[in-house]
Design an enzyme around this catalytic site. Structure first.
Site, PDB file in Angstrom:
ATOM      1  N   LYS A   1      -2.006 -17.237  11.989  1.00  0.00           N
ATOM      2  CA  LYS A   1      -1.393 -15.921  12.182  1.00  0.00           C
ATOM      3  C   LYS A   1      -0.581 -15.951  13.469  1.00  0.00           C
ATOM      4  CE  LYS A   1      -2.743 -11.016  12.470  1.00  0.00           C
ATOM      5  NZ  LYS A   1      -3.860 -10.064  12.365  1.00  0.00           N
TER       6      LYS A   1
ATOM      7  N   SER B   1      -3.404  -6.286   9.060  1.00  0.00           N
ATOM      8  CA  SER B   1      -2.213  -6.869   9.648  1.00  0.00           C
ATOM      9  C   SER B   1      -2.034  -8.360   9.320  1.00  0.00           C
ATOM     10  CB  SER B   1      -2.261  -6.676  11.166  1.00  0.00           C
ATOM     11  OG  SER B   1      -3.362  -7.385  11.719  1.00  0.00           O
TER      12      SER B   1
ATOM     13  N   SER C   1      -8.238  -6.106   9.362  1.00  0.00           N
ATOM     14  CA  SER C   1      -7.016  -6.901   9.167  1.00  0.00           C
ATOM     15  C   SER C   1      -7.219  -8.275   8.540  1.00  0.00           C
ATOM     16  CB  SER C   1      -6.280  -7.059  10.497  1.00  0.00           C
ATOM     17  OG  SER C   1      -5.686  -5.853  10.862  1.00  0.00           O
TER      18      SER C   1
END
Length: 492
Positions: A79, A154, A178
């Site tokens: 990420k 997210s 997330s």
């Protein structure tokens, strides 16, 4: 082999150790898939082919020399919130569009030490604030199951990359769901560990008392392999806990589902906005666990109504403090031709931060302001303690707690949900972060539009092994985790 992307982490590790294929071949296979398929999915922000192939060659040398780890040579995606030395780290924000970290986050350092190969950095909501991955300054990522839908957020880029078979597994972070919500939207397994289990050093901060890193993959077994690498104490993170780390892979069959007591909170299944298909799939998965020998026990979680207001005071308050460092002076975006210092601050922040981040900074600054600090922030911290006690009381009677991971399946990109509606969609995930508990999402079927549905299991502190084991056994008796989106079936 044209179908290397269909192999599990265990199968990839066995194939590499038996020299059925090399790490270079495997890495090239994924890079080809990214080049062909990712223009439609848009999961990657930065692809690092030169570094990936260098790391793959080093992995092949280690495999030949006999000094490899269990995962040497397997690729993964990070990420874009994890600092990566020499590679751009943007956190999905224009504010950090030019930021190249001088060091690696501890999670990245550990994956490198284990011989894993970094394919690149994947998209996310700006500064991890959002549930759709639409707030990223580079644009929205698509859900591989339906390209006009969001992958969740997210960690939407992580979920989309794994679901489209553009990485065998990926790292994510979870501040209020997330990891679990995008895993649910994309039909994956995703684990949010106990707060303090995985180092936060080098993760760009959103809300420091809530953020936690974890694995996203197709199965509990795949997640266990990555947890074995990233879990553990880190002196560089003051919130990291000195506690022995389990061997998550070895423990996959150690929790007996027979006799397991699963708590079913009656408040969770009566939430307004819970989609009928989601409710049905989750109930079917619980029936399956019951057939496997688990006992379903109805419980009360009386603080459920307080989750959203409490979270959306504490998280923005911490964010407004954490994001005050981005001022256009030391690093990050800087406005052009500022008239004076105040103009530099105002314009750099107004131009560098997107609307959702600005909204949360404003909420947080308001909650922390002198006149409202006691009424909002201090009160929210007291309620947070009550939420934690609510869970601990429940765990006196049950082993794990079941819930949907999200009240709906993935929404369409651009669906005009107002912010409050979006915040209410976090109802099932945020309390876990407020309490610091571990939780896992497992895919349990599809809605009428063939969009994935997820079951969330919440455990007591440090019960990651137990959660992975329960989901692993469920996955040995079902095949939802093996289902692939049509785009993942394409060959590069």
């Amino acid at each position: 082999m044209t179908d290397l992307h269909r192999l599990s982490i265990r199968e990839l590790a066995e194939g590499l150790s038996q020299a059925k294929f090399s790490s270079r071949e495997l890495t090239e296979h994924y890079l080809k898939r990214i080049a062909k398929i990712d223009p439609q999915v848009k999961s990657y922000v930065t692809v690092t082919p030169e570094q990936a192939l260098r790391e793959a060659d080093a992995a092949d040398a280690a495999l030949k020399a006999g000094n490899a780890t269990a995962l040497t040579g397997i690729p993964l995606a990070h990420k874009d919130i994890f600092c990566t030395k020499g590679i751009k780290t943007t956190a999905g924000s224009k504010m950090l569009d030019n930021f190249i970290s001088p060091y690696d986050a501890t999670v990245v350092e550990k994956t490198k030490a284990a011989g894993l190969v970094t394919l690149g950095k994947v998209n996310m909501d700006e500064f991890a604030m959002g549930s759709t991955s639409e707030s990223s300054y580079v644009g929205a990522t698509s859900n591989p199951w339906a390209l006009d839908h969001v992958p969740g957020g997210s960690s939407g880029g992580s979920a989309a990359a794994v679901a489209a078979d553009l990485a065998p597994f990926a790292t994510g972070t979870d501040t209020g769901g997330s990891i679990r919500q995008p895993a649910s939207f994309c039909g994956l397994t995703g684990l949010k560990p106990t707060y303090g289990r995985v180092s936060r050093f080098g993760i760009i901060a959103y809300a420091s008392s809530l953020d936690q890193a974890g694995p996203m993959a197709r199965s509990a077994e795949d997640c266990a392999y990555l947890m074995n690498v990233i879990a553990g104490h880190d002196a560089k993170d003051s919130t990291s806990v000195k506690k022995e780390v389990d061997d998550y892979v070895a423990n996959l069959n150690n929790t007996s589902v027979k006799g397991l007591r699963i708590g079913i909170p009656k408040q969770y299944f009566n939430v307004a906005g819970l989609d009928a298909d989601v409710k049905a799939r989750v109930e079917e998965s619980l029936k399956k666990l019951e057939e496997m020998g688990a006992a379903l026990v109805e419980i009360d979680l009386n603080m459920t109504e307080a989750y959203v207001p409490t979270y959306y005071l504490i998280a923005p308050a911490e964010a407004s403090s954490n994001l005050s460092r981005y001022d256009g002076v030391r690093y990050g975006y800087r406005c052009e031709n500022p008239a004076d210092l105040m103009d530099l601050y105002k314009r750099s922040r107004s131009e560098g931060f997107g609307p959702e981040v600005q909204r949360r900074i404003l909420i947080g600054t308001y909650a922390l302001s002198a006149g409202y600090y006691d009424a909002y922030y201090v009160k929210a911290q007291k309620v947070r303690r009550l939420i934690q006690q609510d869970f601990l009381k429940a765990f006196e009677n049950v082993d794990v707690i079941a819930a949907p991971a999200a009240p709906t399946t993935a929404y369409k990109i651009g669906a005009s949900l107002d912010p409050v509606e979006m915040y209410l969609g976090d109802i099932y995930t945020i309390a876990v972060n407020l309490a610091g508990l571990p939780a896992i999402n497992a895919p349990v079927g599809f809605d009428k539009d063939n969009l994935p549905v997820g079951l969330q299991l919440i455990g007591n502190y440090w019960s990651e092994s137990q959660l992975l084991s329960i989901v692993h056994q469920y996955q040995q008796n079902t095949d939802w985790h093996t289902k692939r989106a049509a785009i993942a079936e394409e060959n590069a």
